[in-house]
Design an enzyme around this catalytic site. Structure first.
Site, PDB file in Angstrom:
ATOM      1  N   LEU A 144       0.836  -1.064  -0.067  1.00  0.00           N
ATOM      2  CA  LEU A 144      -0.311   0.083  -0.122  1.00  0.00           C
ATOM      3  C   LEU A 144       0.869   1.374   0.186  1.00  0.00           C
ATOM      4  CD1 LEU A 144      -2.492   1.849   0.582  1.00  0.00           C
ATOM      5  CD2 LEU A 144      -2.203   1.277   2.966  1.00  0.00           C
ATOM      6  N   SER A 145       0.583   2.117  -1.012  1.00  0.00           N
ATOM      7  CA  SER A 145       1.005   3.696  -0.853  1.00  0.00           C
ATOM      8  C   SER A 145       2.670   3.380  -1.000  1.00  0.00           C
ATOM      9  CB  SER A 145       0.805   4.104   0.521  1.00  0.00           C
ATOM     10  OG  SER A 145       1.158   5.574   0.517  1.00  0.00           O
ATOM     11  N   ALA A 146       3.385   3.829  -0.074  1.00  0.00           N
ATOM     12  CA  ALA A 146       4.839   3.842  -0.030  1.00  0.00           C
ATOM     13  C   ALA A 146       5.164   2.257  -0.188  1.00  0.00           C
ATOM     14  CB  ALA A 146       5.631   4.208   1.078  1.00  0.00           C
ATOM     15  N   ALA A 149       4.678   1.389  -3.755  1.00  0.00           N
ATOM     16  CA  ALA A 149       5.682   1.903  -4.436  1.00  0.00           C
ATOM     17  C   ALA A 149       6.867   1.013  -4.670  1.00  0.00           C
ATOM     18  CB  ALA A 149       6.243   3.405  -4.201  1.00  0.00           C
ATOM     19  N   HIS A 280      -7.281   7.552  -0.007  1.00  0.00           N
ATOM     20  CA  HIS A 280      -6.144   6.876  -0.023  1.00  0.00           C
ATOM     21  C   HIS A 280      -6.068   5.931   1.227  1.00  0.00           C
ATOM     22  CE1 HIS A 280      -1.646   6.453  -0.509  1.00  0.00           C
ATOM     23  NE2 HIS A 280      -1.555   6.691   0.479  1.00  0.00           N
TER      24      HIS A 280
END
Length: 385
Positions: A144-146, A149, A280
């Site tokens: 998720l998110s970072a 990435a 988010h």
């Protein structure tokens, strides 16, 4: 362009989010001494009692402000592992690396093959696969998110390791190596063209294929990582899989649009879910018949279980009966058109649900000066150590 003060306020609000990582009695076990660990990460595992020879391994990476045990409880991964008999590996960030527990996805040292956090995660995988009866052809990664990435980083730098990946509210690989570039990418600005995006993955290793399959999830109302990043991830991997611009079909799954790209043999290689109106976070179905997880900060009840559907896409569970075919894909379907078609099922966010609610007109506080405010916001976003 969004005002700098708005971006700062949104990022700074991450610091005030409830930390779902504070979960007593977690189910995960520590994995010590897994290698040289150049990224100085921690590792945790969950191995269900039903694990059999040739089991799959799923690598799960948390988002900023989270920790492994909390993300497991929120997303329900160990619940699914119990049901379907696969092992789990949870890399975990440490505050000495990043004050807000974000994986350093934008750092050149941590996002290239054979270096930093990427190599640490690769070493963890080797350690788990060496200690348990894991099928090397059934290793997957999600985040998720970072963490999403960082999943992009792992899929690009070690594509031969993974059969598939799933990126939730994440970003494409290799498009940011400085703090200003990371800000721009999160806001959907200065994204490279498709040919450049694919070249970034090709240049990350000497791998020539086959490439991991990819599941992409993003809230259409995400104020932290602009949803155009989902399109960039699709563009980055479409050329690698040799599929065209238009999806093979569009379906409704639990009321949300799912776009699917198939290769020449008809195998699904890329899927994308756009969760209408969601901010988010990781979309959950905590109450459904096949649901799992627990809602909290950045773990958002949306009546669709991303965890379960990702498992389905990877072949870890049986086929679902929730998909309703809508129509063959028309040329160039836009996110706006999808929202109009599937707009009846939306997620209404409230303060405390993990979605920043700052006004775009908020003033930058004067205490400590603008420089300190920016620095604090960068650290809150995981963009400064």
């Amino acid at each position: 362009m969004r005002k700098l003060s708005d971006t700062i306020a949104r990022l700074a609000s991450l610091r005030n989010a409830a930390d779902i990582s504070a979960v007593p009695g977690g189910r995960l076990e520590s994995l010590p001494n897994f290698g040289s660990n150049p990224g100085a990460l921690q590792a945790h595992i969950y191995v269900p009692p039903t694990l059999c020879d040739g089991a799959a391994l799923v690598v799960v990476m948390h988002g900023c402000t989270q920790m492994a045990a909390g993300y497991d409880v929120g997303a329900g991964w160990s619940e699914m592992a119990d049901r379907y008999g696969f092992a789990l590996l949870f890399p975990e960030q440490q505050r000495r690396n990043n004050p807000n527990l974000c994986f350093n996805w934008f750092s050149p040292e941590d996002s290239r093959r054979g270096s930093g956090e990427a190599l640490s995660i690769r070493q963890m995988i080797d350690a788990v696969a060496g200690a348990h009866p894991i099928d090397p052809a059934r290793i997957f990664v999600t985040g998720l998110s970072a963490g999403g990435a960082m999943a992009s980083v792992m899929l690009a730098t070690y594509p031969e390791v993974f059969a598939g990946g799933a990126i939730i509210a994440g970003l494409p690989y290799g498009c940011a190596s400085t703090i200003p570039q990371a800000f721009d990418l999160m806001r959907g600005h200065d994204v490279p063209r498709e040919a450049e995006l694919a070249a970034l993955v090709r240049g990350a290793s000497d791998h020539s294929g086959p490439w991991p399959t990819l599941s992409i999830w993003h809230g259409s109302g995400d104020p932290t990582v602009n949803p155009t990043n989902a399109d960039a991830i699709i563009a980055q991997w479409r050329a690698l899989h040799g599929v065209g611009l238009d999806p093979a079909r569009i379906e409704a799954v639990d009321g949300y649009p799912r776009r699917v790209w198939c290769n020449a043999t008809g195998h699904e290689v890329i899927e994308e879910y756009s969760i209408t109106g969601m901010g988010h976070g990781t979309p959950l179905d905590t109450a459904g018949e096949n649901g799992c997880g627990k809602s909290g900060a950045y773990m958002l009840e949306a009546s669709i279980s991303s965890t379960r559907h990702i498992c389905r896409f990877w072949g870890l569970v049986g086929s679902d009966k929730h998909a309703v075919h809508v129509r063959p894909a028309e040329a160039g379907p836009t996110r706006q058109n999808l929202a109009l078609t599937f707009g009846s099922n939306t997620v209404n966010e409230t303060p405390g649900a993990g979605v920043p609610t700052a006004s775009p007109l908020i003033d930058v506080p004067a205490v400590g000066g603008v420089g300190k405010v920016i620095e604090d916001a960068l650290r809150a976003a995981g963009l400064m150590r």
